[in-house]
Design an enzyme around this catalytic site. Structure first.
Site, PDB file in Angstrom:
ATOM      1  N   ASP A 179       0.850  -1.202   0.000  1.00 44.39           N
ATOM      2  CA  ASP A 179       0.000   0.000   0.000  1.00 44.39           C
ATOM      3  C   ASP A 179       0.878   1.242   0.000  1.00 44.39           C
ATOM      4  O   ASP A 179       1.270   1.713   1.046  1.00 44.39           O
ATOM      5  CB  ASP A 179      -0.925  -0.018   1.216  1.00 44.39           C
ATOM      6  CG  ASP A 179      -1.840   1.186   1.269  1.00 44.39           C
ATOM      7  OD1 ASP A 179      -2.030   1.817   0.225  1.00 44.39           O
ATOM      8  OD2 ASP A 179      -2.342   1.502   2.353  1.00 44.39           O
ATOM      9  N   GLU A 215      -2.118  10.401  -0.515  1.00 37.05           N
ATOM     10  CA  GLU A 215      -3.391   9.679  -0.482  1.00 37.05           C
ATOM     11  C   GLU A 215      -3.726   9.311   0.950  1.00 37.05           C
ATOM     12  O   GLU A 215      -4.834   9.527   1.419  1.00 37.05           O
ATOM     13  CB  GLU A 215      -3.318   8.416  -1.349  1.00 37.05           C
ATOM     14  CG  GLU A 215      -4.666   7.739  -1.577  1.00 37.05           C
ATOM     15  CD  GLU A 215      -5.048   6.707  -0.527  1.00 37.05           C
ATOM     16  OE1 GLU A 215      -6.185   6.245  -0.529  1.00 37.05           O
ATOM     17  OE2 GLU A 215      -4.207   6.365   0.334  1.00 37.05           O
TER      18      GLU A 215
END
Ligand SMILES: [Zn+2]
Length: 709
Positions: A191, A225
């Site tokens: 991630d 993000e």
């Protein structure tokens, strides 16, 4: 009552049959009935076998990853995705360490890695492509209804963007998005280092091939993000290339490896699913996951929302979800990512990208005008079934009608021997019994879990006995044996028994229950965590070393305290580690603070009080705060019914500002964004407003004004 009526029913039925049927016919009808209706054992065996078979297929599919292509073998596979190259990108990116927006690692080192890698790709690119690299910084603010709702303010978040297209100008672009920033403490292997690595490798393959693109591709490596979707907002609302973006592919992860799931698509452009279904070699998709995700049960979100809501474009969202234990932890490194998973995702995303940019869908107005969402799912990884919402509704209604008609038919058949109202009464009773049994099973499961937790048995075994088994291999074997014993006990043994005697079902189930409880208490199977470095399953803690100061309206300090603020992310925390961390015994719940103070008087960086309300406090020494936070009122002006305040905030690069006007006073306008302020949950009958502020570089004091009515 039920039993008595049942007895009467049997008597009546028996009487009628004995009158109407001669003896031979009675036997014949009995035998016939035996043929038609299988007994309970057969039912149970069928259901068990069916579930076992489906589970087996799913397990095989989940583990079946393609053979990875390595740098040594890549010349045998021209134009193919090379998993080892992608892996090397992850190694380089994760070696930087955690990359929080605003940190040197993220803003300088990660950007340098990306620009160097992309420049090398451009050097080896085929002359048929026009490639432009652009590094941008964005500032802005937007309301985000994610979690409890917040107003998201960002300063100078960075994007590394590459546009690839033919030398002639193009009208339309496909956007590929990943993020290179990470969660606090995490090296961000899956991630979303893997997403960016897959995109870098796709960029290399597309630009080295002489095949001319029909449409442009914008590769967006976004740098904020985890900082709550800021960099994607900066790109889609501000960058000139965003205007031509017609659709997008978002690459995310909430686990490391396995099969990447297409879990969000739309809201329009159903042709994207057609391209996906036709072009990808290993489909894996589910619109059920989309329903769950959109319902808000999962407290996570992706850039998909930003492109959809602020860019008004449709696209697809992919994520890995296997091995979620490492997600957002320091264990999310490259070793957790199987090379086959990278190969699979790379093959799929490359095929989908090529399916879009080498075909005419993007420029076909009839395709772009098709609207409406789709219901989609893959059939055991072989192909994708998809149909529009109206067909899904038709199927649902048809199922309802068929089910209703079948109940009606059964009732008609039964009416030959039972009166209609008796039948209805019994059916209603059966419905009641089913619902009560559901409730009872939910209640008993919860009760067992509560009792086990209160007993502390789950925890005690491992802490007492782990020291006895020093070899990880022996421990692993013990787990395997334990699984074997459990499966033998709960599945295969009952089948052997049941074939002989169906009435033993209840006894066997009670036996299984007792054995399961014993297994939970006496073996390590009930222990949910693992410190195995090869497959870690950590218990999560969020601990903030905190200094709290509460001021009165006149500026005088009414409370000051320092210590550790613990946010419980797990049902067993904070006391599960008391034997290792004795200080945990001093942890006290903070329920009283939440009644008295706004946001419990704790430094919530995100608006998550309705999700993470169970927190604890351990008094302790003061933290070292290098950049103090300061809030000043610059001006206060009163008109007829309104008062204007202007504030100036200085502090670190991440801050949250929470406002709550007194009861009866409304926040009408503010300078944070043009539209009406987004309200959070009510607190003591008062409105609340949450501003999340993050600055990535060149930070200035933050000034904003509010208008109270
Ligand atoms: Zn992510």
């Amino acid at each position: 009552m039920f039993q008595r009526d049942g007895a009467r029913l049997r008597q009546r039925t028996a009487k009628r049959t004995s009158v109407e049927l001669p003896y031979e016919n009675k036997i014949a009808s009995y035998l016939k009935k035996q043929d038609v209706l299988p007994n309970e054992t057969q039912h149970l065996l069928f259901v068990l076998t069916f579930f076992l078979f489906v589970s087996f297929i799913i397990i095989v599919l989940e583990r079946n990853l393609p053979d990875p292509i390595t740098i040594d073998t890549e010349r045998l596979y021209p134009g193919r995705f090379v998993a080892e190259r992608a892996r090397n990108h992850i190694v380089n990116l994760t070696s930087i360490g955690p990359r929080i927006a605003g940190s040197y690692e993220n803003e300088v080192l990660a950007v340098k890695f990306l620009t160097t890698t992309i420049s090398n790709v451009i050097k080896t690119a085929h002359e048929n492509h026009r490639i432009v690299l652009n590094i941008t910084k964005h500032s802005g603010a937007f309301p985000l209804k994610f979690l409890d709702g917040m107003t998201n303010v960002y300063r100078n978040v960075q994007n590394v963007i590459v546009k690839v297209g033919p030398h002639r100008p193009t009208m339309y672009s496909l956007l590929l998005n990943c993020h290179f920033d990470t969660f606090v403490e995490s090296p961000g292997g899956s991630d979303d280092g893997a997403g960016c690595a897959v995109m870098l490798e796709i960029l290399r393959i597309i630009t080295q091939s002489p095949k001319i693109l029909k449409h442009s591709i914008v590769f967006l490596f976004n740098g904020a993000e985890e900082n709550i979707l800021q960099a994607s907002h900066g790109f889609i609302t501000q960058h000139p290339w965003a205007k031509k973006v017609q659709t997008f592919i978002n690459l995310e992860a909430c686990g490391s490896g396995g099969r990447e799931l297409l879990f969000q698509a739309g809201p329009h452009n159903p042709w994207m699913l057609e391209v996906y279904a036709k072009s990808v070699p290993y489909p894996y998709a589910s619109s059920l996951a989309q329903e769950i995700f959109e319902s808000g049960i999962v407290p996570g979100d992706t850039d998909f929302r930003i492109f959809r809501d602020f860019g008004k474009i449709s696209g697809v969202d992919f994520a890995w979800s296997k091995n979620g234990y490492v997600y957002h932890t320091k264990f999310d490194n490259v070793d957790q990512i199987p090379l086959g998973a990278l190969q699979r995702t790379g093959d799929n995303i490359l095929a989908l990208t090529q399916g879009i940019v080498f075909e005419d869908h993007l420029s076909d107005p009839s395709m772009q005008e098709t609207r409406g969402s789709l219901v989609f799912f893959d059939f055991l990884g072989a192909f994708v079934i998809r149909w529009p919402q109206y067909i899904a509704s038709t199927i649902n209604i048809a199922s309802l009608i068929t089910a209703g008609y079948s109940i009606y038919l059964n009732m008609q058949n039964a009416r030959r021997s039972i009166k209609r109202w008796t039948y209805m009464r019994h059916v209603t009773m059966c419905v009641g019994v089913v619902i009560i049994s559901w409730l009872a099973s939910m209640f008993s499961c919860t009760l067992i879990a509560l009792i086990l937790t209160k007993l502390g048995k789950v925890m005690s075994w491992i802490i007492d006995n782990l020291q006895e088994v020093s070899s990880a291999w022996i421990l692993h074997q013990m787990y395997c044996d334990a699984y074997a014993i459990v499966w033998m006990t709960i599945l295969f043994l009952p089948i052997v028994l049941l074939i002989k005697n169906a009435e033993r079902i209840i006894n066997v189930i009670v036996g299984i229950f007792l054995i399961a409880i014993a297994v939970l208490i006496l073996t390590p199977l009930g222990f949910p965590y693992s410190g195995d470095p090869l497959s870690p399953a950590p218990e999560r803690f969020m601990i903030a070393h905190t200094q709290r100061q509460f001021y009165d309206a006149d500026g005088s300090v009414r409370y000051s305290g320092t210590g550790y603020w613990l946010v419980d992310l797990d049902m067993n925390s904070p006391h599960s580690v008391e034997s290792i961390v004795p200080e945990m015994a001093a942890a006290t719940p903070t329920v009283r603070d939440c009644e008295k103070e706004l946001y419990c008087g704790f430094p919530y960086l995100m608006p998550v009080t309705t999700f993470l309300w169970k927190t604890s406090w351990i008094p302790g020494p003061a933290p070292l705060i290098s950049i103090p936070t300061k809030l000043e009122i610059i001006s206060k002006t009163a008109k007829q019914h309104t008062i204007n305040f202007t504030f100036n905030v200085t502090g670190p690069d991440h801050m949250s500002i929470i406002l709550s006007p007194y009861k009866g006073i409304n926040l009408e306008k503010w300078s944070v964004i043009d539209e009406k302020p987004l309200q959070g949950p009510m607190w003591n009958d008062r409105e609340t407003y949450f501003i999340y502020y993050a600055c990535a570089s060149d930070c200035m004091p933050y000034t904003f004004s509010i208008e109270l009515n």
